[in-house]
Design a protein around this motif. Sequence first.
Motif, mmCIF file in Angstrom:
data_model
loop_
_atom_site.group_PDB
_atom_site.id
_atom_site.type_symbol
_atom_site.label_atom_id
_atom_site.label_comp_id
_atom_site.label_asym_id
_atom_site.label_seq_id
_atom_site.Cartn_x
_atom_site.Cartn_y
_atom_site.Cartn_z
ATOM 1 N N ARG A 888 0.841 -1.196 0.000
ATOM 2 C CA ARG A 888 0.000 0.000 0.000
ATOM 3 C C ARG A 888 0.877 1.247 0.000
ATOM 4 N N GLY A 889 0.391 2.259 -0.676
ATOM 5 C CA GLY A 889 1.148 3.490 -0.802
ATOM 6 C C GLY A 889 1.790 3.631 -2.161
ATOM 7 N N GLY A 890 1.741 2.581 -2.976
ATOM 8 C CA GLY A 890 2.282 2.661 -4.326
ATOM 9 C C GLY A 890 3.705 2.177 -4.436
ATOM 10 N N PHE A 891 4.035 1.058 -3.763
ATOM 11 C CA PHE A 891 5.388 0.526 -3.825
ATOM 12 C C PHE A 891 5.393 -0.901 -4.372
ATOM 13 N N VAL A 892 6.482 -1.236 -5.057
ATOM 14 C CA VAL A 892 6.719 -2.586 -5.549
ATOM 15 C C VAL A 892 8.072 -3.031 -5.018
ATOM 16 N N LEU A 893 8.144 -4.258 -4.504
ATOM 17 C CA LEU A 893 9.367 -4.724 -3.866
ATOM 18 C C LEU A 893 9.829 -6.051 -4.448
ATOM 19 N N ASP A 894 11.159 -6.205 -4.481
ATOM 20 C CA ASP A 894 11.789 -7.504 -4.669
ATOM 21 C C ASP A 894 12.447 -7.844 -3.336
ATOM 22 N N ILE A 895 12.157 -9.026 -2.805
ATOM 23 C CA ILE A 895 12.647 -9.402 -1.478
ATOM 24 C C ILE A 895 13.356 -10.748 -1.573
ATOM 25 N N THR A 896 14.558 -10.819 -1.033
ATOM 26 C CA THR A 896 15.296 -12.083 -0.950
ATOM 27 C C THR A 896 15.568 -12.393 0.511
ATOM 28 N N TRP A 897 15.404 -13.647 0.877
ATOM 29 C CA TRP A 897 15.739 -14.073 2.237
ATOM 30 C C TRP A 897 16.535 -15.371 2.201
#
Length: 943
Positions: A888-897
């Motif tokens: 929410r808020g207009g963000f796109v993420l790439d996440i690595t763990w």
Amino acid sequence: MYLKSLLRCSLLLTVVSPFSGAYAQKQPLRLWYQQPAAAWTDALPLGNGRLGAMVFGGVGVDHLQLNEETLWSGRPRAYSHPGAAQYLQPIRQLLAEGKQAEAEAMGEKYFMGLKDPDDSAYQLQKADWFKSVISQTAPAAVDYNDNNWPTMQLPTPEGWERVGLEGTDGSLWFRTTFNVPAKWLGKDLVLDLGRIRDLDLTYVNGQLVGHDEGISKKRKYTIPASALKEGKNTLAVQVINFFDKGGFIGVKSTARTLVVYPEGGDADTVSLGNTWKYFIQNDTPPALPRYEADYLPFGDLYFRFAHGNNSRDYKRSLDLDSALAKISYSVNGVSYNREYFISAPHQCVVMHLTASKPGALSLQAVLNTPHKKYIVQKIDDHTLSLSLEVSNGVLKAAGYLYATATGGKLTVSDTAINLQQATEASFYLVAATSFKNYKEVSGDPVAVCKAALSRVKGVPYNAIRAAHVSEYRKLFSTFSFTVPAGKNSDLPTNERIRQFNMKDDASLVPTFLMYSRYLLIASSRPGTQPANLQGIWNDLLTPPWGSKYTTNINLQMNYWTAEVLNLSSCTQPLFKMINELAVAGHQTAKDHYDAPGWVLHHNTDLWRGTAPINASNHGIWVTGAAWLCLHIWEHFLYTQDTAFLRVQYPNLQGAAQFFEKFLVKDPKSGYLISTPSNSPEHGGLVAGPTMDHQIIRELFRNCSAAAAVLKTDAAFAERLNTLIPQIAPNKIGKHNQLQEWMEDVDDVNDQHRHISHLWGVFPGSDITWKDSAMMKAARQSLIYRGDGGTGWSLAWKVNVWARFKEGDHALLMIKNLFTPAIDDNGRERGGVYNNLFDAHPPFQIDGNFGGSSGIAEMIIQSHTGVIELLPALPSELPDGEVKGICARGGFVLDITWKQGKLHQVKLVSKNGNTCRLKYGAQEIEVVTKKNGTYVFDSGLNRQ
């Protein structure tokens, strides 16, 4: 502050190269099998939002079951009940006095919506029809000639519709014989027929020995000794059903049925056998009055191949990254390949068939439909058509099948397209109905079909295929999810389900999630209808729950994944429906509640019915519109699209206006409450269910926030803000649980499938960890509900456990959701079918979408104004990567763990909002620029 926090976050989905790591290897995104589909829930779904197909992949005969999204029963009409509002206050008064049964009785008689056709006229027609069919008793006679009757294998647990009589309602006769040994003479016998849908009249040797009605009643009749004779005796059963499934359905237990034995003991029995003769006496009963319409199948396409069934190296698959279904095998050294897809650019079902040896492809293509009123005919030397009319409705439909071939001879008759000795062939099926909108049915399906075919003719197959794949991938490739592949990840999909465990096949979790994205793209596109209870796929004329839109959880659950999994455009059909429901619901608000604005009860259909249906104890539920409005606000939060919000604001406003008038002060507590209503499908008609109050509070907050964003309607927003604290709050009960109702009456042993009072945890945000005591009470309620349930119920629990930040328990719900839907004894249960369709049972698509939403909630949460990374990561998913997940808020993420810890996060800001990012105890605030990219390490340090 709540609004400001939410508006600080935003993200643009971009596809970037994978982060480093062995787990990021390319994994095949496909479902695949080593045998054709044996059941509809083995078949593979294709769709372009408007057209749907289930591909069975047979060798000698292939079957594509077809759907067109606007083919429904019913017609445009009035649904709400004029004058119902005069009974609102009396119903409220009865509930206030604790007279629930009386309130429900009044609601049933005076407050429900209108049926179609009229109920009183139907009763007269039904009586006349019934009298005419039961007066014809000739088939009960011993000497009746049934030599030409066909046979049926009994029992038929899913009704006679599943064994060749789809769409058949009315009166059927069944006959068989049984032998009575001499030692039984002079004794009364027990005839056990199991359960029957719906009404039976049972005769032995021409004498009526029993009759009953109702599917829950097991038929056990006494045959008097005087009616029997030694040796062969004739049993004749007239079975009458007026709607839906009919016939002998057995029993759910292992008890024997279809047997005869002496009274007093069943140790010595005579079987009635499984093969019975039957005769359709009358299949035109009067149309049953219905509150709402049903979504209907269009028809079936069969390919009958000359090479027969003796194949080798069989494989069928559905490639999720290209939306292509493929079948391959060899016969007598010749390799055969089929490729099927449904094109959005060309609006047609496409089928391409090839043989490795020139001239080895010979087949017949046949169109059929379960509808009674239909015509199949030749159009030209390449085209076969199917036209039909809906029974008990107004819609007409047409489909054209067009074929081309390389080599061989192509001919068309009035029944089939025949192809002899070709090397390859392409078939294109287009379909349309007379539906124009929910008020108008004047469309010309034939003209639509001709226009669609004109866009296909002359275009090479490869060009149509390329356009399909390119258009589809623009949607599908915006997101990816990868975890290390286990040793079972290359098994056929049915085996992966059967053998599922996280150690050997954790990658089934992302496969399931990516499949849900595929299903949403296939069933909900801009310009189409929203995904219904079964998405777009249905093969029954009387599908479960009408395959319509259940709005007390199921429709909404269908869209839980859309925003977070980067398919925001797939929500457009939902918002178009909301616009139409707001118009229809305005009339219902006036007729039933004498209120402004709009209201929606727990179901709707193609014609946008909004009135209460089914029964007063669960049909009078008032917060469907308010819940749908959450999707409007969520879409804005994810996209920051103020133009969209401006268009949709009147719907938020109208829903809020309704509740501003509808809420009344509870004389006991002094709070404003919602009455009459119910906690969906649980506990009957009540005053003040917790779920209603959570939804209404959130509606008021969101409407007020939307007014602030748009700088409009300040006075109305202020009134809403004043009302919010006056609404009955969430309460903790004597069992440390979140109360489901105003009264503290929760049963700790109650494991009802709905967890309605936990709406405030998910999908709402009325209860968060900012109030840890209430959150813990909600958690206790879910513990009492248990870890079992129907497919969609398990899916909801995944999301709630994720909001509790208990990833291992959320994953346990996913494991339960992955339970094979058919157990070792052939019984259905909640879980997934071989094609990964969710099982209620039967099939409902909401569990696919809801389960995937829960997986997303394990990875990212942003409902409190902070983007929280890996808030509920299960210990059995220690390594992984997502790309293109939205917040929410207009963000796109790439996440690595890696090893259970955050490794890296890449953030793209779609709108340039300030973002709060959190991982564990660490929290940072990032001032972003529009379309800016920001990369952080495991400590949230900028890289």
